[in-house]
Design an enzyme around this catalytic site. Sequence first.
Site, mmCIF file in Angstrom:
data_model
loop_
_atom_site.group_PDB
_atom_site.id
_atom_site.type_symbol
_atom_site.label_atom_id
_atom_site.label_comp_id
_atom_site.label_asym_id
_atom_site.label_seq_id
_atom_site.Cartn_x
_atom_site.Cartn_y
_atom_site.Cartn_z
ATOM 1 N N ASN A 89 0.873 -1.170 0.000
ATOM 2 C CA ASN A 89 0.000 0.000 0.000
ATOM 3 C C ASN A 89 0.911 1.219 0.000
ATOM 4 O OD1 ASN A 89 -1.806 2.046 0.505
ATOM 5 N ND2 ASN A 89 -2.227 1.455 2.624
ATOM 6 N N TRP A 90 1.010 1.858 -1.170
ATOM 7 C CA TRP A 90 1.940 2.990 -1.279
ATOM 8 C C TRP A 90 1.438 4.234 -0.542
ATOM 9 C CZ3 TRP A 90 3.759 3.243 -7.139
ATOM 10 C CH2 TRP A 90 4.519 2.096 -7.426
ATOM 11 N N LYS A 91 0.155 4.281 -0.237
ATOM 12 C CA LYS A 91 -0.463 5.475 0.365
ATOM 13 C C LYS A 91 -0.205 6.694 -0.519
ATOM 14 C CE LYS A 91 0.164 3.356 4.847
ATOM 15 N NZ LYS A 91 0.035 3.511 6.278
ATOM 16 N N HIS A 138 -9.487 1.166 4.676
ATOM 17 C CA HIS A 138 -8.230 1.359 5.409
ATOM 18 C C HIS A 138 -8.494 2.287 6.593
ATOM 19 C CE1 HIS A 138 -4.146 2.540 6.382
ATOM 20 N NE2 HIS A 138 -3.755 1.451 5.749
ATOM 21 N N GLU A 197 -6.919 4.661 7.783
ATOM 22 C CA GLU A 197 -6.682 6.096 7.512
ATOM 23 C C GLU A 197 -7.902 6.711 6.819
ATOM 24 O OE1 GLU A 197 -2.911 5.601 5.525
ATOM 25 O OE2 GLU A 197 -2.050 4.920 7.433
ATOM 26 N N GLU A 207 -5.839 -5.192 10.217
ATOM 27 C CA GLU A 207 -4.806 -4.192 10.479
ATOM 28 C C GLU A 207 -5.096 -3.481 11.795
ATOM 29 O OE1 GLU A 207 -2.647 -2.958 6.700
ATOM 30 O OE2 GLU A 207 -4.323 -1.590 6.919
ATOM 31 N N GLY A 236 2.215 1.873 10.838
ATOM 32 C CA GLY A 236 3.191 2.950 10.745
ATOM 33 C C GLY A 236 3.829 3.324 12.074
ATOM 34 N N SER A 292 3.115 -2.551 10.414
ATOM 35 C CA SER A 292 4.559 -2.612 10.666
ATOM 36 C C SER A 292 5.155 -3.990 10.370
ATOM 37 C CB SER A 292 4.880 -2.167 12.098
ATOM 38 O OG SER A 292 4.478 -0.838 12.300
ATOM 39 N N GLY A 301 4.856 1.045 4.788
ATOM 40 C CA GLY A 301 6.206 1.619 4.659
ATOM 41 C C GLY A 301 7.196 0.716 3.934
HETATM 42 C C1 PEP Z 1 -0.898 0.000 6.020
HETATM 43 O O1 PEP Z 1 -1.040 1.204 6.012
HETATM 44 O O2 PEP Z 1 -1.721 -0.713 5.423
HETATM 45 C C2 PEP Z 1 0.241 -0.552 6.756
HETATM 46 C C3 PEP Z 1 0.186 -1.801 7.099
HETATM 47 O O3 PEP Z 1 1.258 0.301 7.031
HETATM 48 P P1 PEP Z 1 2.671 -0.060 7.715
HETATM 49 O O4 PEP Z 1 3.147 -1.344 7.109
HETATM 50 O O5 PEP Z 1 3.567 1.094 7.365
HETATM 51 O O6 PEP Z 1 2.426 -0.178 9.176
#
Ligand code: PEP
Length: 252
Positions: free
Chosen positions: A9-11, A96, A98, A168, A174, A214, A236
């Site tokens: 997921n590049w966001k 998601h 966010e 998640e 993050g 993460s 990330g």
């Molecule tokens: C995400 O935003 O879907 C995610 C898992 O982010 P990260 O791996 O950076 O925690």
Amino acid sequence: MRKNIVAGNWKMNNTLQEGLELAEELNGALEGKEINCDVVICTPYIHLAPVCATIDTDLIGVGAENCADHLSGAYTGEISAPMIASTGAQYVILGHSERRAYYGETNATLKTKTELALANDLTPIFCVGEVLEERENGTFFDVVKTQLEEALFGFSAEDFAKIVIAYEPVWAIGTGKTASPAQAQEIHAFIRKTIADKYGKEIADGISILYGGSCNASNAKELFANADVDGGLIGGAALKVETFMPIIEAFN
Ligand code: PEP
């Protein structure tokens, strides 16, 4: 049986040029390698068409990070499921945390988005997960169950079977904090049982349930070794080939 999937997921990262470079580099790194999972990159909308035109889409699936809750019309700034499908993309991340936290997405809106995604042959990667307080006060099972029930359990078994779930925990996204392999297995098994109670064991056993939060090269193997963890949704660590590849290779 269900698929193992590692999805990035590049966001809101990467200019068009940077994104194309990253996708091409990933394509090169995967070519000719033994890969034991499906690899997907979910990118900002602007990258979808050029990325699909550049990479080998048999090697890497492509997805959007959101879609509109309407099919077409006067919704300035929105991108619809048919528009996403027309780029060649096959997936879309929905729900998601966010999007839920910053853009007010509710389970009701997400039900509509999922309906539109499925009707346009996109595979939803549907995110569920609790915030820290809900983990700490033990309500996280109920929170996740409600997210599934309100957004997804109105679908027919045939439609539900096309959805990928991503668990998640918001406190792990993050933050550098990861759910332990035991915590991940516990809630993934709960999600699968909740699905089995609604749709039956056969459907539940066929659904891929990804872990996100993460996830990185050093914890992926242990997380993915769990019976009910079928891969990861990676933020990330998906932004560089050298950090994404070892997660993909955790299935080797
Ligand atoms: C995400 O935003 O879907 C995610 C898992 O982010 P990260 O791996 O950076 O925690």
